[in-house]
Design a protein around this motif. Structure first.
Motif, short mmCIF file in Angstrom:
data_model
loop_
_atom_site.label_atom_id
_atom_site.label_comp_id
_atom_site.label_asym_id
_atom_site.label_seq_id
_atom_site.Cartn_x
_atom_site.Cartn_y
_atom_site.Cartn_z
N UNK A 1 3.87 -4.03 3.15
CA UNK A 1 4.77 -2.92 2.83
C UNK A 1 3.90 -1.68 2.62
N UNK A 2 4.08 -0.70 3.49
CA UNK A 2 3.27 0.52 3.47
C UNK A 2 4.19 1.70 3.18
N UNK A 3 3.67 2.72 2.54
CA UNK A 3 4.45 3.92 2.26
C UNK A 3 3.57 5.15 2.27
N UNK A 4 4.06 6.22 2.89
CA UNK A 4 3.31 7.47 2.93
C UNK A 4 4.29 8.64 3.07
N UNK A 5 3.83 9.83 2.69
CA UNK A 5 4.62 11.04 2.88
C UNK A 5 4.69 11.38 4.36
N UNK A 6 5.85 11.78 4.84
CA UNK A 6 5.98 12.17 6.25
C UNK A 6 7.14 13.15 6.38
N UNK A 7 6.89 14.26 7.08
CA UNK A 7 7.92 15.27 7.32
C UNK A 7 8.53 15.05 8.70
N UNK B 1 0.87 -1.18 0.00
CA UNK B 1 0.00 0.00 0.00
C UNK B 1 0.91 1.23 0.00
N UNK B 2 1.42 1.58 -1.17
CA UNK B 2 2.35 2.70 -1.30
C UNK B 2 1.54 3.94 -1.71
N UNK B 3 1.38 4.84 -0.76
CA UNK B 3 0.65 6.08 -1.03
C UNK B 3 1.58 7.30 -1.11
N UNK B 4 2.88 7.06 -1.04
CA UNK B 4 3.83 8.16 -1.12
C UNK B 4 3.84 8.74 -2.52
N UNK B 5 3.88 10.05 -2.61
CA UNK B 5 3.89 10.75 -3.91
C UNK B 5 5.23 11.43 -4.16
N UNK B 6 6.19 11.29 -3.26
CA UNK B 6 7.48 11.96 -3.40
C UNK B 6 8.55 10.96 -3.84
N UNK B 7 9.51 11.44 -4.63
CA UNK B 7 10.70 10.66 -4.93
C UNK B 7 11.69 10.83 -3.78
N UNK B 8 12.46 9.79 -3.47
CA UNK B 8 13.34 9.82 -2.32
C UNK B 8 14.80 9.94 -2.77
N UNK B 9 15.63 10.46 -1.87
CA UNK B 9 17.04 10.72 -2.16
C UNK B 9 17.86 9.46 -1.92
N UNK B 10 17.80 8.53 -2.88
CA UNK B 10 18.58 7.31 -2.84
C UNK B 10 18.52 6.68 -4.22
N UNK B 11 19.57 5.97 -4.60
CA UNK B 11 19.56 5.31 -5.90
C UNK B 11 18.53 4.19 -5.96
N UNK B 12 18.01 3.95 -7.17
CA UNK B 12 16.98 2.91 -7.32
C UNK B 12 17.52 1.54 -6.94
N UNK B 13 18.77 1.22 -7.36
CA UNK B 13 19.34 -0.08 -7.05
C UNK B 13 19.57 -0.22 -5.54
N UNK B 14 20.02 0.87 -4.91
CA UNK B 14 20.25 0.82 -3.46
C UNK B 14 18.95 0.59 -2.71
N UNK B 15 17.86 1.30 -3.13
CA UNK B 15 16.58 1.09 -2.46
C UNK B 15 16.06 -0.32 -2.70
N UNK B 16 16.28 -0.86 -3.92
CA UNK B 16 15.88 -2.23 -4.18
C UNK B 16 16.65 -3.20 -3.28
N UNK B 17 17.94 -2.92 -3.10
CA UNK B 17 18.75 -3.79 -2.25
C UNK B 17 18.20 -3.81 -0.82
#
Length: 669
Positions: free
Chosen positions: A586-592, A549-565
Motif C-alpha cells: 500500500x503506497x501513498x503520495x501527493x499527486x496533482x 509506505x504512505x508519504x502523503x502529507x495531505x488530508x483527503x476529501x472523504x469520510x474516515x469510515x468510508x476510506x476505511x471501507x
C-alpha cells in the motif's frame, strides 16, 4: 470502396537527381579520394626510398673514408721515403697532417711504440695483428685513458655531456671516442723485408686513426654529398649525424639557438631497434622536437658489435605542407568543376522533372476528389509529354462517368437514408428500454436486499451497543484496562451501522453528495492504521504480509469510515487473490491532477491477476472475480461509488503474469 493510394516512397525526381549527380558528387569524390590516398602512400614511400638511398650513400662514404685511410697508410708503409727516412717521427707527423688524421704511429714486433704523431703520444698496442696484405680498417671505441695517452686534446674533444634523460646509473659525460682506425703491416727502415710478403718487417705495424667525435667536416662532407644544393625544396633541409651509442657526436642538426645539437640523443624507439636489435630504421622519427623522414643504420666495430649509428634524414614538414597544398588544389578544382557542371545537370533534369511534377500533382488532386484536375501539358514532344496528354484524356472520360454515377447514387442514398433513420430510431428506443428495465430490476432487488439487511443488522447492533453501555456502567473504573477494546467495539458497531446506511444510499438513485466545505478531511495514514486491526486475523491466517509506505502529507476529501471501507475491501480482495500467501503493498503520495491537489493511493498484490475481459466491468454491480468463492460483486461497486462521490477516481491494472494494482486518487480536503 477504392483502396487508398499508398504514399510515394521513392520519387522519380530523386532517382533522376541521383542519376545526374551521383557520378559527380559521389563516385568521382570516392575515386578521387582513393587516388589521392594511394598517391599519398606512394609519396611517403618515395620519401622513404629517397632517405634509404641517401643512407646507402652516407654509409658508402664512411666506408670510403676507412678504405682511403687504409690505402694511404699502406702506400706510406711501402713508400721509398718511409724505408729511407732517418727521422721517423717527423715523417709520421708530416703525413698525419697531410692525410688529416688524428694520430699515426708505428709499433714494433713487441708492441713497443717506435714513433708516433702527435709527438709524445703513447697509445696502447694495436688490437690484433696486421693483415698480410692490405689494411684492416674498422671503427673502434677508445676509452678516455687511451685517448689521453695519444693526446689530451683528443680526450677533451671526445668528451660530451649527456642529456638529463640519460640512462640511470650512467656517467654524466660521454668520454669514449669513436675512431675510424686502419692497421697495416710496415717494413722497418733498413730491414730489407717486404711488408706485403707476409713477414711484416718482423711484425711491425702502422696504425692510423681519425676521431669522429666532434668531427664536423666528416658529417658536412657526407651531407654535401647526399644533399647537394637544389636537391631538396627550399623549405626543407637534409641532416646527417654520427652516433656513439645513441649520443650524437657529430651532426649538422641544429637546436633552437642555431648551435649544432652535439650531445643529444636519438629517440628510444630508434635506439631499441638500431642499437638493441641491430636493424635499420626506415621511418619518420622525432629529431629535436621536429619530425624527419629518417634512416638509421648501426655502426659496428671489428668484432661486429653495434657501437653507434649513422643517420640521414629530411625535414618532413615541407613535404607534408606540399601534400596538403596539393590536396587543397585538387579539392578546389573538384569543387569548381562541380559548381560548373551541377547547375547544367540540374537544368537538363528540370525539363524532365516539370512534366512529372505536374502529373504527380494532378494525381494528388484526383486522389483528393478533384476529377476536373488536368496536367496542363499542351505538347507531347517526348514520351513524358505524350503520357501527360493521355492522362488528361482519361481524366475527362472518368469525370463524365463519375457525374452519371453520382446522379444514380444520389437517388439511392435518399432512399437508404430514410430507411436507416427509421432503423436507428427503433434501435435506440429498444436499447433505452432494455437498459432501463435492467437497471430497474437491479435497483429494485438491491433496495429490497438493503432494506432487509438494515432491518436484520440494526436490531443486533442496538443490543450490542446497549449491552456495551451497561458493561461500562457496571464495571466503572474497573473497565479502564479494557478501555481500548471497548472503544474499538464501539467504533466498529458505529461502522457497521454506517455501512448499512451507505448500502441503502447506494441503492437510492438520487443520493446527495457531501458538502466539501464542511468536510475536515481524512488522514490516509491514520485511516490505514485503523484498518489493520480489522484485517490482521485474515493476513495471519493466509500467510500474507502487508507493507505500507504512505508519504502523503495531505488530508483527503472523504469520510474516515468510508476510506476505511474502501481500503478494507481492497485488502480483503487481495488476500483472497493470494491463497498460497504473498505480499500486499500500500503506497501513498501527493499527486496533482488537472491543477487540483490530491493524494494517490495504490494497493498492489502478487495474486492470480484479473483477466483482461473482466477488468473493464470489474466496478459494475454484481460483477466479481471470485466466482464460486463467495463473492457478491458489490464491494468494488460500492468503493467506486464512495470515491467518485468525492470527485475522485479508482482504476485497476493487472498483468498477464499475475498481480493486480488498484490506484485511487482523491482530491485534497
Amino acid at each position: 470502396m477504392a483502396e487508398a493510394a499508398r504514399p510515394i516512397r521513392h520519387s522519380v525526381r530523386h532517382k533522376l537527381l541521383a542519376i545526374a549527380l551521383l557520378p559527380v558528387l559521389v563516385i568521382l569524390p570516392v575515386l578521387l579520394g582513393l587516388t589521392m590516398y594511394q598517391w599519398s602512400l606512394k609519396f611517403d614511400r618515395l620519401l622513404l626510398v629517397k632517405v634509404n638511398s641517401d643512407l646507402t650513400v652516407a654509409r658508402q662514404y664512411l666506408d670510403h673514408i676507412l678504405d682511403t685511410t687504409g690505402e694511404r697508410i699502406e702506400m706510406l708503409a711501402r713508400s721509398a721515403e718511409f724505408s729511407r727516412t732517418t727521422d721517423m717521427a717527423a715523417l709520421l707527423d708530416r703525413q698525419r697532417r697531410r692525410l688529416g688524421l688524428d694520430y699515426l704511429y708505428l709499433a714494433g714486433p713487441d708492441g713497443r711504440i717506435l714513433a708516433a704523431s702527435p709527438a709524445g703520444a703513447r697509445p696502447g698496442p694495436p688490437a690484433g695483428p696486421a693483415p698480410a696484405r692490405g689494411a684492416r680498417s674498422t671503427l673502434a671505441l677508445l676509452e678516455r685513458e687511451q685517448l689521453r695517452a695519444i693526446a689530451p686534446a683528443l680526450a677533451a674533444r671526445a668528451e660530451m655531456s649527456r642529456p638529463r634523460d640519460a640512462v640511470a646509473g650512467g656517467s654524466a659525460a660521454e668520454t669514449r671516442g669513436l675512431v675510424a682506425q686502419s692497421v697495416v703491416a710496415a717494413r722497418l727502415p733498413g730491414s730489407g723485408s717486404d711488408p706485403g710478403g707476409g713477414t711484416g718487417g718482423g711484425g711491425a705495424v702502422m696504425v692510423a686513426g681519425l676521431l669522429l667525435n666532434g668531427n664536423l667536416s666528416v658529417v658536412d662532407s657526407i651531407n654535401a654529398l647526399v644533399y647537394p644544393p637544389g636537391s631538396l625544396p627550399e623549405q626543407s633541409r637534409g641532416t646527417t649525424s654520427l652516433f656513439l651509442g645513441d649520443l650524437r657526436i657529430a651532426t649538422n642538426v641544429t637546436d633552437a639557438g642555431g648551435a649544432r645539437a652535439l650531445g643529444t640523443r636519438a629517440s628510444a624507439a630508434v635506439r631499441e631497434r638500431v642499437i638493441g636489435r641491430g636493424e635499420v630504421w626506415l621511418d619518420r622519427a622525432l629529431v629535436l622536437e621536429q619530425w624527419y623522414v629518417s634512416a638509421y643504420a648501426p655502426l659496428r666495430d671489428g668484432a661486429g658489435k653495434a657501437i653507434g649509428m649513422i643517420y640521414v634524414g629530411i625535414l618532413e614538414q615541407p613535404f607534408a605542407e606540399a601534400k596538403r597544398r596539393t590536396l587543397a588544389w585538387v579539392l578546389a578544382g573538384f569543387l569548381l568543376a562541380a559548381l560548373v557542371t551541377v547547375p547544367v545537370f540540374l537544368l537538363w533534369a528540370r525539363s524532365i522533372f516539370r512534366p512529372l511534377e505536374r502529373i504527380g500533382a494532378t494525381f494528388d488532386r484526383v486522389r483528393a476528389g478533384d476529377l476536373a484536375a488536368r496536367t496542363g501539358v499542351t505538347r507531347g514532344d517526348d514520351e513524358i509529354g505524350a503520357l501527360a496528354l493521355a492522362l488528361d484524356g482519361v481524366l475527362a472520360r472518368l469525370q463524365e462517368h463519375d457525374r452519371r454515377l453520382r446522379a444514380w447514387n444520389s437517388t439511392l442514398n435518399r432512399r437508404v437514408e430514410a430507411r436507416t433513420a427509421a432503423l436507428h430510431r427503433a434501435a435506440r428506443e429498444l436499447e433505452a428500454a432494455t437498459y432501463q428495465l435492467v437497471q430497474s430490476e437491479k435497483l429494485a432487488a438491491l433496495g429490497e436486499i438493503s432494506a432487509g439487511i438494515a432491518h436484520e443488522v440494526n436490531n443486533p447492533l442496538a443490543v450490542i451497543q446497549g449491552n456495551l453501555d451497561v458493561l461500562r456502567e457496571t464495571l466503572g473504573p474497573a473497565a479502564a484496562p479494557a478501555e481500548t477494546e471497548l472503544r474499538l467495539i464501539d467504533e466498529q458497531v458505529q461502522r457497521i451501522s454506517q455501512i448499512v446506511t451507505q448500502l441503502l444510499d447506494f441503492a437510492r438513485a438520487d443520493q446527495p453528495g457531501t458538502d466539501p466545505a464542511a468536510d475536515p478531511g481524512t488522514d490516509p495514514a491514520r485511516a490505514l492504521a485503523d484498518c489493520l486491526p480489522l484485517v490482521g486475523h485474515m493476513l495471519a491466517r493466509s500467510s500474507v504480509a502487508l507493507r505500507q509506505d504512505i508519504r502523503a502529507t495531505r488530508a483527503v476529501r472523504i469520510g474516515r469510515i468510508a476510506l476505511q471501507q474502501v481500503l478494507v475491501n481492497l485488502i480483503v480482495n487481495a488476500v483472497h487473490a493470494m491463497p498460497e500467501g504473498g505480499e500486499i503493498r500500500i503506497l501513498g503520495r501527493n499527486e496533482d491532477r488537472g491543477g487540483a491537489p490530491g493524494v494517490l493511493l495504490e494497493v498492489a498484490d502478487d495474486g492470480e491477476g484479473i483477466p483482461a475481459a473482466l477488468q473493464e466491468r470489474l466496478f459494475d454491480p454484481f460483477v466479481t472475480g471470485r466466482a464460486g468463492r463467495g463473492g457478491t460483486g458489490l464491494g468494488l461497486s460500492i468503493c467506486r461509488r464512495l470515491i467518485e462521490r468525492q470527485g475522485g477516481s479508482i482504476a485497476v491494472s493487472s498483468g498477464s503474469g499475475g498481480g493486480s494494482s488498484f490506484r485511487i486518487w482523491l482530491p485534497a480536503a
